[in-house]
Motif scaffolding. Sequence first.
Motif, short mmCIF file in Angstrom:
data_model
loop_
_atom_site.label_atom_id
_atom_site.label_comp_id
_atom_site.label_asym_id
_atom_site.label_seq_id
_atom_site.Cartn_x
_atom_site.Cartn_y
_atom_site.Cartn_z
N SER C 97 36.72 45.40 55.58
CA SER C 97 37.86 45.03 55.56
C SER C 97 38.77 44.96 56.71
CB SER C 97 38.70 45.65 54.32
OG SER C 97 38.65 47.00 54.32
N ASP C 168 38.35 46.03 47.74
CA ASP C 168 39.44 45.44 47.11
C ASP C 168 40.94 46.24 47.27
OD1 ASP C 168 38.16 43.25 46.07
OD2 ASP C 168 37.86 43.84 44.20
N HIS C 171 42.01 46.05 50.80
CA HIS C 171 42.42 44.53 51.07
C HIS C 171 44.14 44.71 50.45
CE1 HIS C 171 40.48 41.56 52.52
NE2 HIS C 171 41.42 40.56 52.23
N SER C 172 44.45 45.36 49.49
CA SER C 172 45.71 45.14 48.88
C SER C 172 46.82 46.05 49.44
CB SER C 172 45.43 45.75 47.29
OG SER C 172 45.52 46.84 47.22
N SER C 200 45.01 53.45 49.85
CA SER C 200 44.21 52.83 49.05
C SER C 200 43.47 54.05 48.31
CB SER C 200 43.41 52.07 49.47
OG SER C 200 42.84 52.24 50.70
N GLU C 294 51.73 49.42 47.32
CA GLU C 294 52.87 48.26 47.56
C GLU C 294 54.08 49.24 47.97
OE1 GLU C 294 53.58 44.95 47.51
OE2 GLU C 294 51.53 44.84 47.37
#
Lengths: 298, 263, 297
Positions: C97, C168, C171-172, C200, C294
């Motif tokens: 990633s 994943d 990636h977020s 992450s 986030e």
Amino acid sequence: MPVDEESLLEFNPAYDKRRKIKQSFFFFLFRGAAVVNGIALLIIVYFMVVNGWRAITWEFLTQPPMESMTKGGILPCIVGTFCLSFGAIIIALPIGISSAIYLNEYARPGKMVRLIRLGINNLAGVPSVVFGLFGLAFFVVILKMGVSIAAGALTLGAMSLPVIIGATEEALKSVPDTYREASLGLGATKWQTIWWVVLPSAMPGILTGAILGISRAAGETAPIMFTGAVFFTPKLPTSIFNEVMALPYHIYVLATAGTEIEKTRHLQYGTAMVLIALVLGMNLVAILWRARLRNRLK
Amino acid sequence: MNVPEQSKNDDSPEYKMSSEDLDFYYGDFKALNNVTMGFKSCEVTALIGPSGCGKSTFLRCLNRMNDLIPISRVDGKITLDGENIYLPSVDVVMLRRKVGMVFQKPNPFPKSIFDNVAYGLWVNGIKDKAFVRDCVEESLKRAAIWDEVKDRLQDTALGLSGGQQQRLCIARALAVKPEVVLMDEPASALDPIATQKIEELIHQLKEMYTIIIVTHNMQQAARVSDVTAFFYLGKLIEAGDTDSIFTRPTKKQTEDYITGRFG
Amino acid sequence: MADRRQTTEKNMRTMFFIIATASIAVLFLIMLFLFKEGLPIFKTVSVKDFIFGKYWYPTSDPADFGIFPLIVASVLVTAVSGVISIPLGVMTAVYLSEIAKPRVGQIVKPMVEMLAALPSVVIGFFGMVLVAPFLQRVFGIPTGLNLFNAALMLAFMSVPTICSISEDAIHSVPDALREASVALGATQLQTIVRVVVPASLSGISTGIILGLSRAIGETMVVLMVAGGAAMLPRSPFDPVRPMPASIASEMAEAPVGGEHYYALFATGIVLFVFTLFFNIVADYLAQKYAQVGEASL
């Protein structure tokens, strides 16, 4: 601003060099890790192909095993695996798709959804051998199906459920909300919207999920050991209540319990190669298809 | 048009940074076309223009942030203190330390307030605790947020309001003692009061830094900048003193934009 | 007309809801039958003797039903496989990633996914016929079918799980955080280690736990490769008999409704509890820290 402290922030070539060397070193490690995985896959496939290649003949694929499984072919295993995995998917697909539709289209976030998701996640984590125990106690003994395609397929189907639900949900999520709004705005009901608009757009994604589900089911051994597959039967199944041979179980049997393990090595490699070709072939199709779908969505 | 005049002597030491015949491509799309302009020390330059005009792209060329986009390509040159920053020998990590950046949306790390500001020092190899502490305090003071956070430096930065987060990000950028500070619409995600604070801050900071700010808000450009450059469709249309750009633009497109006829 | 449409709509909704509970129903049935067929063994042996008993001689007379060596074997095999699979999986995820060029990633990623698709019996077979003789020769040990070999094979089965979930999660992480770090003069490695991975971490931990859960429940590999001795191992090269191997190999001989049969189901309960625990922890982590990545407004 104190001037002497300012100098601490000046360019420090030694430190900068150190951190660059460190970066090169770690990037080398990261790349190495990725390479190791690739090599592991290639080595396994390579040995199976090199050793199994010669065993694969027309007879091998079309004849039953002979002379206490030291000669002959694997036709009953191929047929058995086919029956078990398709049976599993026929059971899991409608239930899985409906569950995903409920979760993604109907359900409002709340305790119930949380509980269902917890159930799915935990079902996905149940060890395959425990599925085997469950199938034995419930389908084989209590429901009196005996060791049969039906019991094996039901067990495998229960096991594939989380895979199908996951893939379907992903496919449903990738359908833009504007489609739904457009349909609802025209006066369609929710179900009409799902049936005419959402499902058709999600179908390719759902089908890839189904392919992955079949290939997973085809490769599983532990759940069918007590429920569907047997050591040896030369007959091809005529009803769903027949017992069958299966490719993965056949490999296990030949490799560990045969009378002449060394002598049947080539048969073991050959069976393994057929199984790998079957499973990886299906996966490759699904992976490439999915990659294409994702690119198109971008 | 006073751009060519500027470009004639872009090697002259009065420009801290300058660009010369800069083209920029995203894949096949040419996002910047032949941009030539200079930035003086201790001045605020505002880049204005309608969305998609290339002003943000140009800003991100100045500290090579666009390198992170794999399909991008740059032609032409940008100099910092007379040296071309796109030469292969240039260390992009060092460049970015000298040319700091504040982003459109506040983007504090999910760490404590203190750690956010100290991060730039740590990654640049500074371990002296007392020095880091002083530096953090000084940067927070300069970013006019010290009084609001001094009692909760160990709390997570994500608990601050949007305006506070953005000032924290400015403090974070100042902590590594950059020479140039790039700001990409730093107030666009903030309310009017927070915006006013940021503008006051920019005014104070220009004493020490070369500041280049992208904004879509013309009043803001008029309020904070000394020089204004108008971009349109990937081209630099006009650049000059903010007063003269806003009162006597020489190009029709600039006038149309400023008077609100498009954009 | 409208009424009928509304009723249909309501019925559809109810039907989908009922079907959606099938997963819970299956899970419930699994537990029900495990307990129904497993609990009777505790009429013969106490729970304590069953779990901590050191001897597993289910077919002797009188039989010994102590699964402690099996539990220890399962835990050790999983732990050793984790030592291999966790760094391998997380590092591959970081590589895919953050570092790999898109074109390289498009080749490596399917390979990792294919690794996950290899049937466990094939990996077990590979460990048996190729890795075991190799280990035997290199380390000069009596048998290559042992704890280490099984752990090695299991590691490659859990790498894809760890890798894809970690990827994943990585990636977020919003690009804004990477840009902020790079703009402060951090190198790419510093950005990865100090910003991306911490942001992450919850996703990466979820992946690790699910990977380990897959390893502890995996059957064919330990059945074929671990060696099968129901004893406490003294070295990584001793043969062991993890719980799934014991269940799979003995169930065929255990008559339905006998003590041995019950004991194997009870072993299944223990195994199930282990994986249930792993999954609940993973679920908890995923829920609790779902928002950490986030960082922007």
